[in-house]
Design a protein around this motif. Structure first.
Motif, PDB file in Angstrom:
ATOM      1  N   ASN A  55      56.805  68.519 -23.523  1.00  0.00           N
ATOM      2  CA  ASN A  55      55.427  68.439 -23.546  1.00  0.00           C
ATOM      3  C   ASN A  55      55.022  67.549 -24.887  1.00  0.00           C
ATOM      4  O   ASN A  55      53.889  67.592 -25.194  1.00  0.00           O
ATOM      5  N   ASP A  56      56.056  67.077 -25.727  1.00  0.00           N
ATOM      6  CA  ASP A  56      55.843  66.331 -26.998  1.00  0.00           C
ATOM      7  C   ASP A  56      56.152  65.030 -26.519  1.00  0.00           C
ATOM      8  O   ASP A  56      56.005  64.129 -27.592  1.00  0.00           O
ATOM      9  N   GLN A  78      59.027  59.058 -28.793  1.00  0.00           N
ATOM     10  CA  GLN A  78      57.722  58.865 -28.905  1.00  0.00           C
ATOM     11  C   GLN A  78      57.193  57.441 -29.398  1.00  0.00           C
ATOM     12  O   GLN A  78      56.314  57.123 -28.917  1.00  0.00           O
ATOM     13  N   LYS A  79      57.920  56.843 -30.168  1.00  0.00           N
ATOM     14  CA  LYS A  79      57.503  55.486 -30.561  1.00  0.00           C
ATOM     15  C   LYS A  79      57.463  54.460 -29.666  1.00  0.00           C
ATOM     16  O   LYS A  79      56.829  53.538 -29.408  1.00  0.00           O
ATOM     17  N   CYS A  95      54.490  62.484 -25.360  1.00  0.00           N
ATOM     18  CA  CYS A  95      53.176  61.710 -25.403  1.00  0.00           C
ATOM     19  C   CYS A  95      52.505  62.202 -26.373  1.00  0.00           C
ATOM     20  O   CYS A  95      51.166  62.998 -25.802  1.00  0.00           O
ATOM     21  N   PRO A  96      52.567  62.155 -27.711  1.00  0.00           N
ATOM     22  CA  PRO A  96      51.653  62.997 -28.677  1.00  0.00           C
ATOM     23  C   PRO A  96      50.379  61.938 -28.676  1.00  0.00           C
ATOM     24  O   PRO A  96      49.419  62.873 -29.135  1.00  0.00           O
ATOM     25  N   ASP A  97      50.220  61.037 -28.427  1.00  0.00           N
ATOM     26  CA  ASP A  97      48.819  60.420 -28.580  1.00  0.00           C
ATOM     27  C   ASP A  97      48.194  60.723 -27.101  1.00  0.00           C
ATOM     28  O   ASP A  97      46.888  59.898 -27.038  1.00  0.00           O
ATOM     29  N   ARG A  98      48.791  61.179 -26.290  1.00  0.00           N
ATOM     30  CA  ARG A  98      47.903  61.633 -24.942  1.00  0.00           C
ATOM     31  C   ARG A  98      47.636  60.392 -24.237  1.00  0.00           C
ATOM     32  O   ARG A  98      46.476  60.214 -23.590  1.00  0.00           O
ATOM     33  N   GLU A 135      65.314  65.640 -33.508  1.00  0.00           N
ATOM     34  CA  GLU A 135      64.149  65.543 -34.025  1.00  0.00           C
ATOM     35  C   GLU A 135      64.217  63.819 -33.997  1.00  0.00           C
ATOM     36  O   GLU A 135      63.118  63.218 -33.741  1.00  0.00           O
ATOM     37  N   ARG A 184      61.402  61.337 -32.066  1.00  0.00           N
ATOM     38  CA  ARG A 184      60.604  60.296 -32.762  1.00  0.00           C
ATOM     39  C   ARG A 184      60.817  59.015 -32.030  1.00  0.00           C
ATOM     40  O   ARG A 184      60.063  58.114 -32.041  1.00  0.00           O
ATOM     41  N   HIS A 208      61.040  69.590 -25.842  1.00  0.00           N
ATOM     42  CA  HIS A 208      60.150  68.805 -26.140  1.00  0.00           C
ATOM     43  C   HIS A 208      59.305  68.032 -24.890  1.00  0.00           C
ATOM     44  O   HIS A 208      58.964  66.968 -25.235  1.00  0.00           O
TER      45      HIS A 208
END
Length: 215
Positions: free
Chosen positions: A143-144, A105-106, A146-149, A98, A102, A141
């Motif tokens: 599909n995870d 993603q950041k 780009c969490p902010d699309r 995880e 993160r 992950h």
């Protein structure tokens, strides 16, 4: 406006910035070398801050005995013979980390919000080796990312399809579960059910084989 003068203006040269995600032995380095038409290893650069707040960009030397593969996601990987690309590398999520998710993603969020186009992230290549018997772990992950699309294009890059086909041919020879179907047909069925089914419809993919196929 002077059209002749406008037509002679040179557009800025902006390298294409790509985040490449995938575990070790996923074929990432081979893809980058093929894209940049080289067999050399990339040069790694790291940006840090000086005491006065200004940035400095320094070449990173990794010692094979102790630091191999330990560059950071924000490091820039550049091939000396090709200035058209800047790559960033992530080791993927095979371990289900995880923390790594993160971090990715950041990075994606930060780079997608850069003010200057040359500093932005232009694409994400998610490398998935097809010689693995655990595609679920390699694609964990996906599909995870780009969490902010945000609008950074995310492309699934399926590598080692030839090795996958060899595995399927051996399977057909060893058992009769394929009901007489050729290995190519069975391979396509497995590819669609075990790999493509894990992607959202909006995502594009590239399948690398002897003759590269773009979908």
């Amino acid at each position: 406006m002077n059209r002749q003068k406008f037509s002679k203006r040179r557009l800025p040269s902006i390298p294409f910035r790509v985040l490449v995600i995938g575990r070790a032995n996923a074929g990432k380095t081979s893809i980058l070398q093929r894209v940049c038409e080289t067999t050399e290893s990339p040069v790694i650069y790291r940006t840090s801050l000086n005491v006065d707040g200004t940035k400095r960009r320094e070449k990173v030397i990794l010692h094979p005995s102790s630091e191999r593969g330990e560059h950071k996601i924000r490091d820039e990987l550049v091939f000396a013979n090709h200035e058209g690309y800047v790559f960033h590398d992530s080791r993927g999520f095979e371990s289900g980390s995880e923390e790594e998710l993160r971090r990715v993603q950041k990075f994606v969020m930060d780079k997608s919000q850069e003010k200057k186009l040359k500093d932005r992230l232009h694409a994400i290549w998610f490398c998935i080796p097809m010689d693995s018997e655990r595609p679920g772990l390699d694609m964990l992950h996906f599909n995870d990312i780009c969490p902010d699309r945000n609008e950074v294009p995310l492309v699934a890059v399926f590598t080692k399809y030839d090795a996958f086909m060899h595995m399927m041919r051996c399977k057909v020879e060893d058992d009769d579960d394929g009901a007489g179907l050729p290995a190519e047909n069975q391979a396509q069925t497995v590819f669609e059910n075990e790999f493509l089914s894990r992607l959202d419809e909006k995502h594009k993919y590239v399948r690398l084989e002897a003759r590269e196929t773009l979908r």
